[in-house]
Write a protein that holds these residues in place. Structure first.
Motif, PDB file in Angstrom:
ATOM      1  N   LEU A   1      11.097  23.364  -8.688  1.00  0.00           N
ATOM      2  CA  LEU A   1      10.732  23.462 -10.100  1.00  0.00           C
ATOM      3  C   LEU A   1       9.406  22.773 -10.379  1.00  0.00           C
ATOM      4  CD1 LEU A   1      14.207  22.785 -11.716  1.00  0.00           C
ATOM      5  CD2 LEU A   1      12.991  24.980 -11.657  1.00  0.00           C
ATOM      6  N   THR A   2       9.166  21.644  -9.711  1.00  0.00           N
ATOM      7  CA  THR A   2       7.909  20.924  -9.897  1.00  0.00           C
ATOM      8  C   THR A   2       6.741  21.775  -9.418  1.00  0.00           C
ATOM      9  OG1 THR A   2       9.053  18.806  -9.708  1.00  0.00           O
ATOM     10  CG2 THR A   2       6.668  18.800  -9.339  1.00  0.00           C
ATOM     11  N   GLU A   3       6.907  22.392  -8.266  1.00  0.00           N
ATOM     12  CA  GLU A   3       5.866  23.285  -7.732  1.00  0.00           C
ATOM     13  C   GLU A   3       5.605  24.451  -8.687  1.00  0.00           C
ATOM     14  OE1 GLU A   3       3.117  25.309  -5.311  1.00  0.00           O
ATOM     15  OE2 GLU A   3       3.765  23.218  -5.248  1.00  0.00           O
ATOM     16  N   ILE A   4       6.660  25.060  -9.191  1.00  0.00           N
ATOM     17  CA  ILE A   4       6.523  26.173 -10.128  1.00  0.00           C
ATOM     18  C   ILE A   4       5.807  25.710 -11.399  1.00  0.00           C
ATOM     19  CG2 ILE A   4       7.815  27.716 -11.669  1.00  0.00           C
ATOM     20  CD1 ILE A   4       9.945  27.847  -9.347  1.00  0.00           C
ATOM     21  N   GLY A   5       6.264  24.610 -11.959  1.00  0.00           N
ATOM     22  CA  GLY A   5       5.698  24.133 -13.222  1.00  0.00           C
ATOM     23  C   GLY A   5       4.248  23.727 -13.130  1.00  0.00           C
ATOM     24  N   LEU A   6       3.910  22.950 -12.109  1.00  0.00           N
ATOM     25  CA  LEU A   6       2.555  22.413 -12.017  1.00  0.00           C
ATOM     26  C   LEU A   6       1.581  23.389 -11.361  1.00  0.00           C
ATOM     27  CD1 LEU A   6       3.291  18.698 -11.075  1.00  0.00           C
ATOM     28  CD2 LEU A   6       2.942  19.688 -13.348  1.00  0.00           C
ATOM     29  N   SER A   7       2.001  24.085 -10.319  1.00  0.00           N
ATOM     30  CA  SER A   7       1.085  24.956  -9.579  1.00  0.00           C
ATOM     31  C   SER A   7       1.049  26.384 -10.105  1.00  0.00           C
ATOM     32  CB  SER A   7       1.451  24.977  -8.093  1.00  0.00           C
ATOM     33  OG  SER A   7       1.324  23.684  -7.539  1.00  0.00           O
ATOM     34  N   GLN A   8       2.205  26.959 -10.364  1.00  0.00           N
ATOM     35  CA  GLN A   8       2.230  28.355 -10.799  1.00  0.00           C
ATOM     36  C   GLN A   8       2.021  28.499 -12.303  1.00  0.00           C
ATOM     37  OE1 GLN A   8       5.522  30.618  -9.139  1.00  0.00           O
ATOM     38  NE2 GLN A   8       5.491  29.363  -7.298  1.00  0.00           N
ATOM     39  N   LEU A   9       2.742  27.698 -13.091  1.00  0.00           N
ATOM     40  CA  LEU A   9       2.604  27.776 -14.548  1.00  0.00           C
ATOM     41  C   LEU A   9       1.419  26.967 -15.066  1.00  0.00           C
ATOM     42  CD1 LEU A   9       6.369  27.527 -15.575  1.00  0.00           C
ATOM     43  CD2 LEU A   9       4.956  29.594 -15.409  1.00  0.00           C
ATOM     44  N   LYS A  10       0.861  26.121 -14.199  1.00  0.00           N
ATOM     45  CA  LYS A  10      -0.312  25.290 -14.551  1.00  0.00           C
ATOM     46  C   LYS A  10      -0.051  24.377 -15.756  1.00  0.00           C
ATOM     47  CE  LYS A  10      -3.070  27.411 -11.569  1.00  0.00           C
ATOM     48  NZ  LYS A  10      -3.074  26.947 -10.223  1.00  0.00           N
ATOM     49  N   LEU A  11       1.189  23.873 -15.843  1.00  0.00           N
ATOM     50  CA  LEU A  11       1.518  22.926 -16.905  1.00  0.00           C
ATOM     51  C   LEU A  11       0.846  21.594 -16.583  1.00  0.00           C
ATOM     52  CD1 LEU A  11       5.293  23.861 -17.186  1.00  0.00           C
ATOM     53  CD2 LEU A  11       3.457  24.511 -18.768  1.00  0.00           C
TER      54      LEU A  11
END
Length: 165
Positions: free
Chosen positions: A112-122
C-alpha cells in the motif's frame, strides 16, 4: 487500480458482494477491538457504502484481501481520513484473527505504501493506530513509518505514524 497482488495475497476493489465477509470480520470482537468495537451488520453495510463512494470520489480506497487460494483474509487500503481537523490519507489493514502473526500486515502495508507514494504520487501517508495496539505499531515501524504524534480520534488515544514521498 482495481486490483493488485503481493506474494501471498490478492486485493480487489471493494464491492457490494463483499458485504457478508466484512460483516463476519466486523462481528469478531478480537478483530474489532482496535477498530472502535464490534459493528452490527447495518453499520457494516453503511461502512461499505461510504468506502465504495470513496473509490468513486478519489479513485482509490479499500480492497478486500484474499489468500492465493481465494479465501477471504481481510481488508486493507488507502483512504482519506479527518484527523485533528486535517484531511490525511491513511493506509489501513485488518485481517481475520486466524491470519494474525504471519507477516501479512507487513506485506500489505509495504504494498500500500508503494502504491500510495510511487503510483498515486501522494505526498505522504499516515498510519493511525490505537496506542495499545503494539502489533500494528510494529508493522508501521517495520515499513519505515516514523512516529509523528499522539492524539485522540473518536474518543480513543491513538498515535500517528507518517511516511513521506
Amino acid at each position: 487500480m482495481d486490483q493488485f497482488s503481493t506474494d501471498r495475497l490478492t486485493a480487489e476493489k471493494l464491492r457490494e458482494d463483499h458485504l457478508a465477509d466484512l460483516v463476519a470480520l466486523h462481528l469478531d470482537a478480537d478483530v474489532s477491538r482496535y477498530l472502535g468495537g464490534v459493528r452490527t451488520p447495518e453499520v457494516t453495510k453503511t461502512y461499505l457504502a461510504v468506502n465504495m463512494a470513496h473509490w468513486d470520489q478519489h479513485g482509490f480506497g479499500l480492497f478486500v484481501l484474499r489468500t492465493k487460494d481465494g479465501a477471504f483474509a481481510g481488508r486493507a487500503g488507502i483512504r482519506h481520513i479527518l484527523v485533528d481537523g486535517i484531511d490525511e490519507i491513511e493506509i489501513a489493514y485488518t485481517f481475520k484473527r486466524d491470519l494474525w502473526g504471519k507477516g501479512l500486515a507487513s506485506e500489505i502495508a509495504a504494498a500500500l505504501t508503494e502504491i500510495g507514494l510511487s503510483q498515486l504520487k501522494l505526498p505522504s501517508l499516515i498510519g493511525l493506530v490505537f496506542v495499545a495496539h503494539g502489533a500494528s505499531r510494529r508493522v508501521l515501524e517495520k515499513t519505515n513509518y516514523v512516529l509523528e504524534k499522539s492524539t485522540t480520534h473518536h474518543g480513543e488515544d491513538v498515535v500517528i505514524y507518517r511516511m513521506r514521498r
